[in-house]
Design a protein around this motif. Sequence first.
Motif, PDB file in Angstrom:
ATOM      1  N   PHE A  32       0.814  -1.217   0.000  1.00  0.00           N
ATOM      2  CA  PHE A  32       0.000   0.000   0.000  1.00  0.00           C
ATOM      3  C   PHE A  32       0.846   1.266   0.000  1.00  0.00           C
ATOM      4  O   PHE A  32       1.844   1.360   0.725  1.00  0.00           O
ATOM      5  CB  PHE A  32      -0.863   0.060   1.269  1.00  0.00           C
ATOM      6  CG  PHE A  32      -2.115  -0.761   1.199  1.00  0.00           C
ATOM      7  CD1 PHE A  32      -3.297  -0.219   0.736  1.00  0.00           C
ATOM      8  CD2 PHE A  32      -2.113  -2.082   1.622  1.00  0.00           C
ATOM      9  CE1 PHE A  32      -4.461  -0.969   0.690  1.00  0.00           C
ATOM     10  CE2 PHE A  32      -3.271  -2.846   1.580  1.00  0.00           C
ATOM     11  CZ  PHE A  32      -4.446  -2.285   1.113  1.00  0.00           C
ATOM     12  N   ASP A  33       0.382   2.248  -0.759  1.00  0.00           N
ATOM     13  CA  ASP A  33       0.861   3.610  -0.614  1.00  0.00           C
ATOM     14  C   ASP A  33       0.040   4.205   0.546  1.00  0.00           C
ATOM     15  O   ASP A  33      -1.036   3.694   0.862  1.00  0.00           O
ATOM     16  CB  ASP A  33       0.589   4.361  -1.924  1.00  0.00           C
ATOM     17  CG  ASP A  33       0.822   5.841  -1.790  1.00  0.00           C
ATOM     18  OD1 ASP A  33       1.902   6.225  -1.315  1.00  0.00           O
ATOM     19  OD2 ASP A  33      -0.084   6.628  -2.156  1.00  0.00           O
ATOM     20  N   ILE A  34       0.522   5.247   1.177  1.00  0.00           N
ATOM     21  CA  ILE A  34      -0.239   5.842   2.290  1.00  0.00           C
ATOM     22  C   ILE A  34      -0.933   7.151   1.862  1.00  0.00           C
ATOM     23  O   ILE A  34      -2.163   7.245   1.843  1.00  0.00           O
ATOM     24  CB  ILE A  34       0.676   6.108   3.513  1.00  0.00           C
ATOM     25  CG1 ILE A  34       1.200   4.775   4.076  1.00  0.00           C
ATOM     26  CG2 ILE A  34      -0.088   6.900   4.594  1.00  0.00           C
ATOM     27  CD1 ILE A  34       2.129   4.916   5.274  1.00  0.00           C
ATOM     28  N   ASP A  35      -0.101   8.154   1.524  1.00  0.00           N
ATOM     29  CA  ASP A  35      -0.655   9.496   1.295  1.00  0.00           C
ATOM     30  C   ASP A  35      -1.482   9.602   0.017  1.00  0.00           C
ATOM     31  O   ASP A  35      -1.035   9.225  -1.058  1.00  0.00           O
ATOM     32  CB  ASP A  35       0.485  10.525   1.278  1.00  0.00           C
ATOM     33  CG  ASP A  35       1.069  10.698   2.672  1.00  0.00           C
ATOM     34  OD1 ASP A  35       0.298  11.050   3.586  1.00  0.00           O
ATOM     35  OD2 ASP A  35       2.273  10.443   2.852  1.00  0.00           O
ATOM     36  N   ALA A  36      -2.693  10.117   0.188  1.00  0.00           N
ATOM     37  CA  ALA A  36      -3.692  10.289  -0.879  1.00  0.00           C
ATOM     38  C   ALA A  36      -4.290   8.953  -1.336  1.00  0.00           C
ATOM     39  O   ALA A  36      -5.165   8.910  -2.183  1.00  0.00           O
ATOM     40  CB  ALA A  36      -3.149  11.080  -2.071  1.00  0.00           C
ATOM     41  N   THR A  37      -3.811   7.843  -0.735  1.00  0.00           N
ATOM     42  CA  THR A  37      -4.389   6.524  -1.025  1.00  0.00           C
ATOM     43  C   THR A  37      -5.250   6.081   0.158  1.00  0.00           C
ATOM     44  O   THR A  37      -6.430   5.762   0.005  1.00  0.00           O
ATOM     45  CB  THR A  37      -3.272   5.479  -1.270  1.00  0.00           C
ATOM     46  OG1 THR A  37      -2.591   5.821  -2.485  1.00  0.00           O
ATOM     47  CG2 THR A  37      -3.829   4.078  -1.391  1.00  0.00           C
ATOM     48  N   LEU A  38      -4.650   6.094   1.361  1.00  0.00           N
ATOM     49  CA  LEU A  38      -5.398   5.655   2.560  1.00  0.00           C
ATOM     50  C   LEU A  38      -6.043   6.842   3.275  1.00  0.00           C
ATOM     51  O   LEU A  38      -7.114   6.702   3.883  1.00  0.00           O
ATOM     52  CB  LEU A  38      -4.456   4.911   3.507  1.00  0.00           C
ATOM     53  CG  LEU A  38      -3.912   3.571   2.978  1.00  0.00           C
ATOM     54  CD1 LEU A  38      -2.808   3.040   3.881  1.00  0.00           C
ATOM     55  CD2 LEU A  38      -5.026   2.537   2.845  1.00  0.00           C
ATOM     56  N   GLY A 115      -2.203   2.055  -5.034  1.00  0.00           N
ATOM     57  CA  GLY A 115      -1.764   3.435  -4.866  1.00  0.00           C
ATOM     58  C   GLY A 115      -2.580   4.403  -5.701  1.00  0.00           C
ATOM     59  O   GLY A 115      -3.449   4.000  -6.476  1.00  0.00           O
ATOM     60  N   ASP A 116      -2.271   5.695  -5.533  1.00  0.00           N
ATOM     61  CA  ASP A 116      -3.074   6.729  -6.201  1.00  0.00           C
ATOM     62  C   ASP A 116      -2.348   7.445  -7.339  1.00  0.00           C
ATOM     63  O   ASP A 116      -2.937   8.279  -7.991  1.00  0.00           O
ATOM     64  CB  ASP A 116      -3.510   7.784  -5.177  1.00  0.00           C
ATOM     65  CG  ASP A 116      -2.325   8.612  -4.705  1.00  0.00           C
ATOM     66  OD1 ASP A 116      -1.468   8.067  -3.982  1.00  0.00           O
ATOM     67  OD2 ASP A 116      -2.217   9.786  -5.106  1.00  0.00           O
ATOM     68  N   GLN A 117      -1.061   7.129  -7.555  1.00  0.00           N
ATOM     69  CA  GLN A 117      -0.331   7.906  -8.565  1.00  0.00           C
ATOM     70  C   GLN A 117       0.255   7.061  -9.686  1.00  0.00           C
ATOM     71  O   GLN A 117       0.991   6.103  -9.431  1.00  0.00           O
ATOM     72  CB  GLN A 117       0.834   8.639  -7.895  1.00  0.00           C
ATOM     73  CG  GLN A 117       0.404   9.896  -7.177  1.00  0.00           C
ATOM     74  CD  GLN A 117       1.594  10.819  -6.972  1.00  0.00           C
ATOM     75  OE1 GLN A 117       2.268  11.197  -7.923  1.00  0.00           O
ATOM     76  NE2 GLN A 117       1.858  11.172  -5.733  1.00  0.00           N
ATOM     77  N   LEU A 118      -0.034   7.485 -10.911  1.00  0.00           N
ATOM     78  CA  LEU A 118       0.511   6.775 -12.074  1.00  0.00           C
ATOM     79  C   LEU A 118       2.026   6.861 -12.121  1.00  0.00           C
ATOM     80  O   LEU A 118       2.706   5.903 -12.461  1.00  0.00           O
ATOM     81  CB  LEU A 118      -0.048   7.380 -13.371  1.00  0.00           C
ATOM     82  CG  LEU A 118      -1.546   7.274 -13.623  1.00  0.00           C
ATOM     83  CD1 LEU A 118      -1.882   7.829 -15.012  1.00  0.00           C
ATOM     84  CD2 LEU A 118      -2.029   5.840 -13.510  1.00  0.00           C
ATOM     85  N   THR A 120       4.279   7.255  -9.798  1.00  0.00           N
ATOM     86  CA  THR A 120       5.085   6.668  -8.705  1.00  0.00           C
ATOM     87  C   THR A 120       4.662   5.212  -8.465  1.00  0.00           C
ATOM     88  O   THR A 120       5.387   4.289  -8.817  1.00  0.00           O
ATOM     89  CB  THR A 120       4.932   7.480  -7.405  1.00  0.00           C
ATOM     90  OG1 THR A 120       3.541   7.586  -7.082  1.00  0.00           O
ATOM     91  CG2 THR A 120       5.529   8.856  -7.544  1.00  0.00           C
ATOM     92  N   ASP A 121       3.472   5.039  -7.915  1.00  0.00           N
ATOM     93  CA  ASP A 121       3.009   3.689  -7.533  1.00  0.00           C
ATOM     94  C   ASP A 121       2.875   2.756  -8.740  1.00  0.00           C
ATOM     95  O   ASP A 121       3.381   1.635  -8.724  1.00  0.00           O
ATOM     96  CB  ASP A 121       1.638   3.782  -6.840  1.00  0.00           C
ATOM     97  CG  ASP A 121       1.651   4.792  -5.710  1.00  0.00           C
ATOM     98  OD1 ASP A 121       2.487   4.647  -4.804  1.00  0.00           O
ATOM     99  OD2 ASP A 121       0.841   5.750  -5.729  1.00  0.00           O
ATOM    100  N   ILE A 122       2.193   3.221  -9.761  1.00  0.00           N
ATOM    101  CA  ILE A 122       1.869   2.343 -10.891  1.00  0.00           C
ATOM    102  C   ILE A 122       3.096   2.124 -11.786  1.00  0.00           C
ATOM    103  O   ILE A 122       3.410   0.988 -12.149  1.00  0.00           O
ATOM    104  CB  ILE A 122       0.677   2.916 -11.712  1.00  0.00           C
ATOM    105  CG1 ILE A 122      -0.514   3.239 -10.778  1.00  0.00           C
ATOM    106  CG2 ILE A 122       0.292   1.960 -12.839  1.00  0.00           C
ATOM    107  CD1 ILE A 122      -1.039   2.099  -9.939  1.00  0.00           C
TER     108      ILE A 122
HETATM  109 MG   LIG Z   1       0.166   8.695  -2.787  1.00  0.00          MG
END
Ligand SMILES: [Mg+2]
Length: 178
Positions: A32-38, A115-118, A120-122
């Motif tokens: 899991f990503d944390i910020d803007a995801t959880l 995650g929420d960001q293409l 970084t996370d994706i």
């Molecule tokens: Mg994030």
Amino acid sequence: MLKKYFPYARCKSVFDIDYKGLYAEGIRALIFDIDATLVPHGEPCTPRVEELFRQIHKTGFKTLMLSNNSKERIEDFIRNIDTCYIELADKPDPKGFLSALDKLGVPKENVLVIGDQLFTDILGANRCGIKSVLVDFLMKDGETKLGKKRRLEIFMLRFCRCKDVSIKETEDGKKKLL
Ligand SMILES: [Mg+2]
């Protein structure tokens, strides 16, 4: 060309993901990503997130928080969550994702990044051949202005066709979590 930025699947939020369905598909660990995801960026953890992790662990998943944020931020966030983590991950650099796989001890085919960001996370997950789920980014109350990267992500996502991993509604119209 855009493919490396596109997730395996999408879902509105971490609370709408069909975790049992993912488990049935063979997924055994969630990164899991944390910020803007959880939670919105920099905000403290919530009882709802803590309960979600209790349920996720009960289902049988291993979890790991992979964040570009500091050790202090993550340790404070996971105070009531039994999970391992990697701080200052420098996503989308593959090294954080690879150490996450190492820590989890689960083959990458059975791991999913959420995650929420293409960018970084994706992208990072794709670079390592790990499946990912993109969730809509969370904003703070009253926050409305989108940065350049967010606007670009929204534009790029117009071309993204992927799986939906939302929980299906039950017959009585209620969504059943986990
Ligand atoms: Mg994030």
